[in-house]
Design a protein around this motif. Structure first.
Motif, PDB file in Angstrom:
ATOM      1  N   ARG A 145      -8.391   8.117 -30.998  1.00 45.27           N
ATOM      2  CA  ARG A 145      -8.632   8.801 -32.444  1.00 45.27           C
ATOM      3  C   ARG A 145      -9.959   9.045 -32.670  1.00 45.27           C
ATOM      4  N   LEU A 148     -10.843  12.133 -31.038  1.00 45.39           N
ATOM      5  CA  LEU A 148     -10.144  13.311 -31.601  1.00 45.39           C
ATOM      6  C   LEU A 148     -10.636  13.793 -32.928  1.00 45.39           C
ATOM      7  N   VAL A 149     -11.089  12.900 -33.846  1.00 49.25           N
ATOM      8  CA  VAL A 149     -11.812  13.031 -34.920  1.00 49.25           C
ATOM      9  C   VAL A 149     -13.021  13.880 -34.824  1.00 49.25           C
ATOM     10  N   ILE A 163      -8.218  18.043 -40.463  1.00 47.42           N
ATOM     11  CA  ILE A 163      -8.145  16.794 -39.510  1.00 47.42           C
ATOM     12  C   ILE A 163      -6.885  15.645 -40.037  1.00 47.42           C
ATOM     13  N   LEU A 167      -3.646  15.067 -37.765  1.00 49.91           N
ATOM     14  CA  LEU A 167      -3.602  13.893 -37.078  1.00 49.91           C
ATOM     15  C   LEU A 167      -2.462  12.953 -37.692  1.00 49.91           C
ATOM     16  N   ASP A 168      -2.126  13.544 -38.921  1.00 48.83           N
ATOM     17  CA  ASP A 168      -0.855  12.755 -39.961  1.00 48.83           C
ATOM     18  C   ASP A 168      -1.658  11.404 -40.280  1.00 48.83           C
ATOM     19  N   VAL A 174      -9.770   9.530 -41.888  1.00 49.38           N
ATOM     20  CA  VAL A 174     -10.386  10.366 -40.905  1.00 49.38           C
ATOM     21  C   VAL A 174     -12.175  10.123 -41.183  1.00 49.38           C
TER      22      VAL A 174
END
Length: 193
Positions: A145, A148-149, A163, A167-168, A174
């Motif tokens: 995670r 990804l962020v 974002i 990413l839900d 975030v």
């Protein structure tokens, strides 16, 4: 073509006569049904041959027969009083165990170990700067995670809201994930705030 079946083994004929109470069994009635060791000595080689035909390996075949006799002993004891037809029981046990061995063998042969990690191309390594390699190694130490962020924020230049939608997760998640990731990256890369 006719299939000739072998005559029953003398021990099996004796066993069947004991069960039926025929006069031939009366002579041996004092000794009772055959003990498992007698059955083992009388039938082991035939069962090993059967298992070898199934699994095509003498060592595995001997193990199968041993396991089947051990299971018979554990389940019915040494005198086998509760077994109607011990030869059929043993034959079925050997056949089932041989099939299981073949299934395990097929599964083992079908297993393909995962491919080793791919190495970057030689020209790719030459085109990278030393700092790029360190950053990529540091990114590899982040959680999925966090990675990804960071990539979505600083490489793809997405906003926190975009974002969060991708990413839900919430916008606060975030923000906190990006803060923790950047703190870790600074520590890994030796930079100070």
């Amino acid at each position: 073509m006719t299939l000739a079946l072998p005559l029953p083994h003398p021990l099996l004929r004796w066993w069947r006569s004991v069960l039926s109470g025929s006069p031939t069994a009366v002579r041996g009635a004092s000794s009772g049904p055959p003990a498992i060791n007698e059955l083992y000595h009388a039938r082991r080689l035939r069962l090993v041959r059967l298992a070898v035909l199934m699994v095509d390996d003498l060592g595995t075949a001997e193990d199968i027969v041993q396991d089947v006799f051990a299971a018979l002993y554990r389940r019915h004891g040494a005198q086998l009083r509760s077994v109607d037809d011990p030869d059929a029981y043993l034959t079925a046990g050997v056949m089932n165990a041989a099939r299981s061995a073949l299934r395990r063998r097929r599964t083992a042969r079908a297993y393909a170990p995962p491919a080793a990690g791919t190495a970057p191309a030689a020209d790719e390594r030459m085109l990278r700067k030393e700092g790029d390699t360190q950053v990529l190694e540091a990114l590899g130490r982040l959680t999925v995670r966090q990675r990804l962020v960071v990539v979505l924020r600083y490489w793809s230049e997405l906003s926190e809201e975009e974002i969060a939608n991708a990413l839900d997760v919430s916008r606060g998640t975030v923000k906190s994930t990006a803060h923790r990731a950047l703190t870790l990256l600074r520590g890994l890369l030796g930079e100070r705030q």
